[in-house]
Scaffold this motif. Structure first.
Motif, PDB file in Angstrom:
ATOM      1  N   GLU A  31       0.854  -1.192   0.000  1.00 26.86           N
ATOM      2  CA  GLU A  31       0.000   0.000   0.000  1.00 26.86           C
ATOM      3  C   GLU A  31       0.887   1.239   0.000  1.00 26.86           C
ATOM      4  OE1 GLU A  31      -3.642   2.082   2.524  1.00 26.86           O
ATOM      5  OE2 GLU A  31      -2.586   0.349   3.342  1.00 26.86           O
ATOM      6  N   LEU A  32       0.587   2.167  -0.893  1.00 24.04           N
ATOM      7  CA  LEU A  32       1.391   3.386  -1.008  1.00 24.04           C
ATOM      8  C   LEU A  32       0.817   4.492  -0.132  1.00 24.04           C
ATOM      9  CD1 LEU A  32       1.864   3.383  -4.885  1.00 24.04           C
ATOM     10  CD2 LEU A  32       3.431   2.485  -3.148  1.00 24.04           C
ATOM     11  N   HIS A  33       1.712   5.241   0.475  1.00 14.47           N
ATOM     12  CA  HIS A  33       1.308   6.378   1.309  1.00 14.47           C
ATOM     13  C   HIS A  33       1.690   7.708   0.671  1.00 14.47           C
ATOM     14  CE1 HIS A  33       0.308   3.683   4.595  1.00 14.47           C
ATOM     15  NE2 HIS A  33       1.483   3.104   4.440  1.00 14.47           N
ATOM     16  N   GLY A 135      -4.946   9.490   7.065  1.00 11.85           N
ATOM     17  CA  GLY A 135      -5.771   8.300   7.220  1.00 11.85           C
ATOM     18  C   GLY A 135      -6.746   8.401   8.373  1.00 11.85           C
ATOM     19  N   GLY A 136      -6.640   9.491   9.172  1.00 10.22           N
ATOM     20  CA  GLY A 136      -7.495   9.658  10.340  1.00 10.22           C
ATOM     21  C   GLY A 136      -8.708  10.528  10.072  1.00 10.22           C
ATOM     22  N   GLU A 151     -12.283  13.258   6.860  1.00 11.78           N
ATOM     23  CA  GLU A 151     -11.146  12.344   6.928  1.00 11.78           C
ATOM     24  C   GLU A 151     -10.052  12.838   5.995  1.00 11.78           C
ATOM     25  OE1 GLU A 151     -10.089   7.625   6.025  1.00 11.78           O
ATOM     26  OE2 GLU A 151     -12.106   8.415   5.705  1.00 11.78           O
ATOM     27  N   VAL A 152      -8.815  12.785   6.485  1.00  8.53           N
ATOM     28  CA  VAL A 152      -7.664  13.034   5.620  1.00  8.53           C
ATOM     29  C   VAL A 152      -7.334  11.692   4.957  1.00  8.53           C
ATOM     30  CG1 VAL A 152      -5.247  13.725   5.504  1.00  8.53           C
ATOM     31  CG2 VAL A 152      -6.805  14.905   7.064  1.00  8.53           C
ATOM     32  N   GLU A 153      -7.769  11.533   3.731  1.00 12.01           N
ATOM     33  CA  GLU A 153      -7.670  10.232   3.083  1.00 12.01           C
ATOM     34  C   GLU A 153      -6.239   9.883   2.683  1.00 12.01           C
ATOM     35  OE1 GLU A 153     -10.420   9.740  -0.106  1.00 12.01           O
ATOM     36  OE2 GLU A 153     -12.051  10.720   0.960  1.00 12.01           O
ATOM     37  N   ARG A 154      -5.509  10.892   2.178  1.00 14.32           N
ATOM     38  CA  ARG A 154      -4.213  10.559   1.593  1.00 14.32           C
ATOM     39  C   ARG A 154      -3.389  11.813   1.384  1.00 14.32           C
ATOM     40  NH1 ARG A 154      -1.571   6.817  -1.432  1.00 14.32           N
ATOM     41  NH2 ARG A 154      -0.542   7.490  -3.349  1.00 14.32           N
ATOM     42  N   VAL A 166      -8.918  15.236   1.047  1.00 14.32           N
ATOM     43  CA  VAL A 166      -9.753  15.317   2.246  1.00 14.32           C
ATOM     44  C   VAL A 166     -11.219  15.156   1.856  1.00 14.32           C
ATOM     45  CG1 VAL A 166     -10.353  16.704   4.264  1.00 14.32           C
ATOM     46  CG2 VAL A 166      -8.095  16.948   3.232  1.00 14.32           C
ATOM     47  N   SER A 167     -11.935  14.328   2.607  1.00 15.36           N
ATOM     48  CA  SER A 167     -13.390  14.254   2.470  1.00 15.36           C
ATOM     49  C   SER A 167     -13.997  15.008   3.647  1.00 15.36           C
ATOM     50  CB  SER A 167     -13.874  12.807   2.447  1.00 15.36           C
ATOM     51  OG  SER A 167     -13.508  12.131   3.635  1.00 15.36           O
ATOM     52  N   ILE A 168     -15.013  15.808   3.380  1.00 20.18           N
ATOM     53  CA  ILE A 168     -15.562  16.725   4.390  1.00 20.18           C
ATOM     54  C   ILE A 168     -17.075  16.739   4.310  1.00 20.18           C
ATOM     55  CG2 ILE A 168     -15.683  19.145   5.113  1.00 20.18           C
ATOM     56  CD1 ILE A 168     -12.902  19.508   3.907  1.00 20.18           C
TER      57      ILE A 168
END
Length: 212
Positions: A31-33, A135-136, A151-154, A166-168
């Motif tokens: 999995e890439l970060h 990721g949180g 959430e901070v997706e990536r 970011v999803s908000i």
């Protein structure tokens, strides 16, 4: 005849060795970060043994190679595709309506707002700052019945830039808004807007991310 037999035997041994080598290959998905798929594929390609393969999709790459090479790949990715980072999100919730005077607190973003929307005026309604590990998730009240969640997706590094996805969701008087946006760290972006119920105005979420 003996020479032909020996040659055939040699070829058979080589084929069996190749088959054994293939059986020793190991498949592993990473999995890439931080890296993009293409960056990771370029980085890992030299470590793929003959008979192995390399593929990628979204934030994952799959490698088939020897266990020793897999260990090397894990070390390389640990160095260049580091663990999740800390992200600070600066939010401004803006109320858009028929305001006659300009709000100095929005002087830096008003040209952006006017380029996207057609409201008469804008004023700062709420501010909030949250710190989130990549990721949180976060949940932040911003006064009264208004709340931000997401959430901070990536976080992806492209050259010298960090791009934060970011999803908000905004819960505000009149309804709720959900959106997903990728913003460059240090730069302001409009996330989305939510109508003020039956009124002519709207709530608008503006965000500026920072990576630490």
């Amino acid at each position: 005849m003996n020479r032909l037999i020996r040659a055939a035997a040699t070829v058979l041994v080589l084929l069996l060795a190749a088959c054994d080598s293939g059986r020793d290959l190991q498949v592993r998905t990473y999995e890439l970060h931080r890296l993009s798929k293409d960056e990771a594929l370029t980085l890992v390609t030299p470590y793929v043994d003959d008979g192995g393969y390399l593929s990628g999709s979204n934030e994952l790459i799959t490698v088939r190679t020897s266990p020793a090479r897999q260990a090397e790949i894990a070390k390389v990715l640990a160095k260049f595709d580091a663990a999740p980072v800390e992200v600070v999100l600066h939010f401004r919730v803006v109320e858009a309506n028929g305001f006659a005077t300009r709000d100095s607190a929005l002087a830096d973003v008003e040209p952006l707002l006017r380029g996207l929307f057609r409201y008469d005026g804008y004023r700062l309604a709420r501010e909030a700052t949250v710190q989130v590990t990549e990721g949180g998730k976060f949940s932040q009240g911003v006064g009264g019945p208004t709340a931000l969640e997401g959430e901070v997706e990536r976080v992806t590094r492209v050259g010298n830039e960090y791009r934060v996805k970011v999803s908000i969701s905004l819960t505000a008087p009149g309804g709720a808004m959900q959106s997903s946006v990728t913003a460059v760290a240090g730069k302001t972006v409009v996330v989305g807007s939510q109508k003020e119920g039956s009124a002519a105005g709207a709530w608008i979420v503006v965000m500026r991310p920072e990576v630490r």
